[in-house]
Design a protein around this motif. Sequence first.
Motif, PDB file in Angstrom:
ATOM      1  N   ARG A  61       0.766  -1.223   0.129  1.00  0.00           N
ATOM      2  CA  ARG A  61       0.046  -0.014   0.044  1.00  0.00           C
ATOM      3  C   ARG A  61       0.749   1.128  -0.003  1.00  0.00           C
ATOM      4  NH1 ARG A  61      -5.203  -0.676  -1.430  1.00  0.00           N
ATOM      5  NH2 ARG A  61      -6.054  -2.583  -0.522  1.00  0.00           N
ATOM      6  N   PHE A  62       0.364   2.282  -0.842  1.00  0.00           N
ATOM      7  CA  PHE A  62       1.242   3.251  -1.029  1.00  0.00           C
ATOM      8  C   PHE A  62       1.607   4.152   0.312  1.00  0.00           C
ATOM      9  CE2 PHE A  62       1.898   7.850  -1.932  1.00  0.00           C
ATOM     10  CZ  PHE A  62       3.162   7.957  -2.670  1.00  0.00           C
ATOM     11  N   PHE A  63       0.423   4.448   1.050  1.00  0.00           N
ATOM     12  CA  PHE A  63       0.759   5.235   2.410  1.00  0.00           C
ATOM     13  C   PHE A  63       1.255   4.215   3.307  1.00  0.00           C
ATOM     14  CE2 PHE A  63      -0.399   7.259   6.371  1.00  0.00           C
ATOM     15  CZ  PHE A  63       0.218   8.384   6.212  1.00  0.00           C
ATOM     16  N   ASP A  64       0.585   3.291   3.754  1.00  0.00           N
ATOM     17  CA  ASP A  64       0.839   2.603   4.955  1.00  0.00           C
ATOM     18  C   ASP A  64       2.378   1.546   4.505  1.00  0.00           C
ATOM     19  OD1 ASP A  64      -1.620   3.083   5.990  1.00  0.00           O
ATOM     20  OD2 ASP A  64      -2.674   1.199   5.314  1.00  0.00           O
ATOM     21  N   ASP A  65       2.628   1.267   3.679  1.00  0.00           N
ATOM     22  CA  ASP A  65       3.768   0.371   3.517  1.00  0.00           C
ATOM     23  C   ASP A  65       4.957   1.448   2.924  1.00  0.00           C
ATOM     24  OD1 ASP A  65       2.479  -1.926   4.350  1.00  0.00           O
ATOM     25  OD2 ASP A  65       1.740  -2.248   2.208  1.00  0.00           O
ATOM     26  N   LEU A  66       4.832   2.347   2.236  1.00  0.00           N
ATOM     27  CA  LEU A  66       5.885   2.769   1.467  1.00  0.00           C
ATOM     28  C   LEU A  66       6.316   4.356   2.021  1.00  0.00           C
ATOM     29  CD1 LEU A  66       4.946   2.296  -2.369  1.00  0.00           C
ATOM     30  CD2 LEU A  66       6.313   0.907  -0.659  1.00  0.00           C
ATOM     31  N   ILE A  67       5.555   5.212   2.388  1.00  0.00           N
ATOM     32  CA  ILE A  67       5.771   6.420   2.753  1.00  0.00           C
ATOM     33  C   ILE A  67       5.533   6.813   4.271  1.00  0.00           C
ATOM     34  CG2 ILE A  67       5.563   7.204   0.591  1.00  0.00           C
ATOM     35  CD1 ILE A  67       3.253   8.892   1.480  1.00  0.00           C
ATOM     36  N   LYS A  68       4.639   6.047   4.817  1.00  0.00           N
ATOM     37  CA  LYS A  68       4.142   6.637   6.478  1.00  0.00           C
ATOM     38  C   LYS A  68       5.389   6.641   7.324  1.00  0.00           C
ATOM     39  CE  LYS A  68       1.166   5.431  10.113  1.00  0.00           C
ATOM     40  NZ  LYS A  68       0.367   4.502  10.763  1.00  0.00           N
ATOM     41  N   ASP A  69       5.751   7.939   7.867  1.00  0.00           N
ATOM     42  CA  ASP A  69       6.911   8.001   8.736  1.00  0.00           C
ATOM     43  C   ASP A  69       8.462   7.907   8.195  1.00  0.00           C
ATOM     44  OD1 ASP A  69       4.776   8.774  10.750  1.00  0.00           O
ATOM     45  OD2 ASP A  69       4.887   6.560  11.371  1.00  0.00           O
ATOM     46  N   LYS A  70       8.466   7.981   6.774  1.00  0.00           N
ATOM     47  CA  LYS A  70       9.856   7.766   6.107  1.00  0.00           C
ATOM     48  C   LYS A  70      10.179   9.015   5.344  1.00  0.00           C
ATOM     49  CE  LYS A  70       8.857   2.849   5.426  1.00  0.00           C
ATOM     50  NZ  LYS A  70       8.241   1.699   4.591  1.00  0.00           N
ATOM     51  N   VAL A  71      11.403   8.888   5.285  1.00  0.00           N
ATOM     52  CA  VAL A  71      12.094   9.986   4.175  1.00  0.00           C
ATOM     53  C   VAL A  71      12.140   9.112   2.755  1.00  0.00           C
ATOM     54  CG1 VAL A  71      14.258  11.171   3.534  1.00  0.00           C
ATOM     55  CG2 VAL A  71      13.343  11.577   5.799  1.00  0.00           C
ATOM     56  N   VAL A  72      11.623   9.700   1.780  1.00  0.00           N
ATOM     57  CA  VAL A  72      11.576   9.148   0.413  1.00  0.00           C
ATOM     58  C   VAL A  72      11.730   9.888  -0.504  1.00  0.00           C
ATOM     59  CG1 VAL A  72       9.658   7.584   1.330  1.00  0.00           C
ATOM     60  CG2 VAL A  72       9.115   9.617   0.274  1.00  0.00           C
ATOM     61  N   ALA A  73      12.296   9.205  -1.833  1.00  0.00           N
ATOM     62  CA  ALA A  73      12.461   9.952  -3.047  1.00  0.00           C
ATOM     63  C   ALA A  73      11.456   9.025  -3.969  1.00  0.00           C
ATOM     64  CB  ALA A  73      13.661   9.934  -3.609  1.00  0.00           C
ATOM     65  N   GLY A  88      17.163   2.261   2.468  1.00  0.00           N
ATOM     66  CA  GLY A  88      16.567   1.001   2.968  1.00  0.00           C
ATOM     67  C   GLY A  88      16.359   0.700   4.413  1.00  0.00           C
ATOM     68  N   LYS A  89      16.898   1.957   4.997  1.00  0.00           N
ATOM     69  CA  LYS A  89      16.816   1.916   6.737  1.00  0.00           C
ATOM     70  C   LYS A  89      16.297   3.357   7.003  1.00  0.00           C
ATOM     71  CE  LYS A  89      21.253  -0.501   7.589  1.00  0.00           C
ATOM     72  NZ  LYS A  89      22.654  -0.505   8.153  1.00  0.00           N
ATOM     73  N   ASP A  90      16.958   4.227   6.845  1.00  0.00           N
ATOM     74  CA  ASP A  90      16.302   5.642   6.908  1.00  0.00           C
ATOM     75  C   ASP A  90      15.649   6.364   5.716  1.00  0.00           C
ATOM     76  OD1 ASP A  90      18.551   6.661   6.640  1.00  0.00           O
ATOM     77  OD2 ASP A  90      18.760   7.506   8.388  1.00  0.00           O
TER      78      ASP A  90
END
Length: 328
Positions: A56-68, A99-101
Amino acid sequence: MTSSWRVLLALSLFAASVHFWPVQPTRQAQAQTTTPWGADYFPNTLLVTQDGQAVRFFDDLIKDKVVAINFIFTGCSDSCPVETARLRQVQKILGDRVGKDIFLYSISIDPYNDTPETLKRYAEKFGIGPGWTLLTGQPEDIERLRRSLGLYIEGLENGRSKDHNLSLIIGNQATGRWMKASPFESPYILADRLGNSLHNWKQASSMHNDYANAPAVRPPSSGEQIFRTRCSSCHSVGNAEPGGLPGIGPDLLGVTRQRDPRWLARWLKEPDRMLAEKDPLALLLYEQYNRLAMPNMRLGEAEVDAVLAYLEEETARVQSPLADKGKP
């Protein structure tokens, strides 16, 4: 450069100047700040990874994460390979933090052709490491995602053309800080934003630099500017790429003295056509460098001449001191 490429590059550079989305949360320094960019804003779209895993895009990929996040398609023959190669440099600079933060995501805009198996082969060709996920899904869901991320331009895309906004979205979902960045940006700048400013942006820098001690900077020629924004993702000129690994393509130091100038000029302008015509040298390079096709950068005559002039100048600059050292 064609008008289409100029429009896309202009849009990506304009996007790079837009550093923040217009609304900012009021207490970003707190760890659990409520932001307008949460589950109520982002679609929790179902996607599939290159390994066939449903996420899931929000729950699994970006929630509480720093992303590109960027959007590509594996059949792209111009901008997408350059975007991917640039992000590869960023990944090498950041090392095992990815993969970590810090997490990287490339989502296909061509889900009909980009199956998980196709995405996996694409990842292997580019040497994409852990922490960088390629994803596909339903076309309508992916368009909705692009709209919510500000990476869809009405009027530019009509469903038949694969032209798309050449921008990355980078951000910290927990703090609500998001920005657009050009995929042609320096990999060191992109890595610094992901690794430092998006994590600790409220902390003042402890460095106190004196401009009086700053070194003189040589203004780049037009050919060097083109090389750094279009070519340096895959090629070096006597120097290893960021991260110390070999480039995706060959090092170009001395290439103007090793190859026929007419062949080089045509290769820069229309590598896709030369591969289709089975040019022997083009096919040799294709096989030698992991069957990654040289992207067509839509360079015009003046731009090709400028790049070749830069490569010759850089070869002379690097090789002349070496020749002098060998003299008795």
